[in-house]
Design an enzyme around this catalytic site. Structure first.
Site, PDB file in Angstrom:
ATOM      1  N   CYS A  78      37.533  43.636  40.470  1.00 11.87           N
ATOM      2  CA  CYS A  78      38.225  42.368  40.738  1.00 11.87           C
ATOM      3  C   CYS A  78      39.160  42.518  41.941  1.00 11.87           C
ATOM      4  O   CYS A  78      38.693  42.626  43.066  1.00 11.87           O
ATOM      5  CB  CYS A  78      38.936  41.856  39.478  1.00 11.87           C
ATOM      6  N   HIS A 169      35.722  42.367  35.193  1.00  9.16           N
ATOM      7  CA  HIS A 169      36.581  43.366  34.547  1.00  9.16           C
ATOM      8  C   HIS A 169      35.782  44.135  33.490  1.00  9.16           C
ATOM      9  O   HIS A 169      35.813  43.771  32.316  1.00  9.16           O
ATOM     10  CB  HIS A 169      37.768  42.674  33.861  1.00  9.16           C
ATOM     11  N   GLU A 171      36.466  46.848  32.122  1.00  4.17           N
ATOM     12  CA  GLU A 171      37.367  47.548  31.197  1.00  4.17           C
ATOM     13  C   GLU A 171      37.795  46.676  30.018  1.00  4.17           C
ATOM     14  O   GLU A 171      38.376  47.172  29.056  1.00  4.17           O
ATOM     15  CB  GLU A 171      38.599  48.064  31.961  1.00  4.17           C
TER      16      GLU A 171
END
Length: 195
Positions: A78, A169, A171
């Protein structure tokens, strides 16, 4: 294997958890000296202009460029993707300017500030859920850049040698396949540098 996460702002702890879930050691990097001894570095999501201000304030710009010049892999997600890009739509200068791509910030529009999409990522697999939050996308890539994933005809993941970048994202889900892909890049780079 020791992986740093640039810890100035953004989704830092989520990346630390993903790295540790893949069996590597994670180090939160806030100072120049913490880059020493790292095998790779994650540039997390957050707000790219804020991150740039903090990079400048803490004197990290040149050390980060040197880290890249030493051949160490970097993974930008990002806002981290925006930091890696050589060109940013509407801006005269890049941040780190390491990856031969043009990115557009917040490019999915205000109506689509946050959404999830199922992606097929080359070298990673199908059914990968990408979490997009005020996400950029890659408008254009150079000859050396490999496109890894698209969404609605927009490039959302790419690799150029030691650099990996994505609009979303990874994660924020429990699917760590993209982090494993990055850790394999780090392993390859370590093998090459030790020859």
């Amino acid at each position: 294997m020791k992986i740093g996460v640039l810890g100035l702002q953004g989704a830092v702890q989520e990346h630390v958890r993903a790295i540790e879930a893949c069996g590597a050691e994670a180090v939160v990097v806030k100072k120049t000296e913490q880059l020493t001894g790292l095998d790779g570095l994650v540039l997390p999501g957050g707000e790219s202009t804020t991150m740039r201000r903090l990079i400048d304030r803490y004197g990290l710009m040149e050390p980060l460029k040197q880290f890249a010049a030493d051949g160490k892999p970097m993974f930008g997600t990002c806002a981290g993707l925006i930091l890696l890009a050589k060109r940013i739509v509407g801006y005269d200068e890049p941040h780190l300017g390491l990856m031969d791509i043009t990115v557009e910030r917040n490019s999915f529009g205000r109506q689509r500030e946050s959404f999830e999409a199922e992606l097929s990522i080359k070298g990673v697999g199908d059914g990968f859920v990408g979490v997009f939050i005020r996400a950029p996308h890659i408008v254009e890539v150079g000859d050396e850049v490999e496109v890894l994933a698209t969404y609605n005809d927009r490039i959302v993941a790419a690799r150029q040698g030691q650099f990996l970048g994505c609009s979303f994202h990874p994660e924020l889900t429990d699917d760590h396949r993209l982090m494993r892909y990055f850790l394999n890049m780090v392993k390859e780079a370590k093998t090459v540098s030790s020859i």
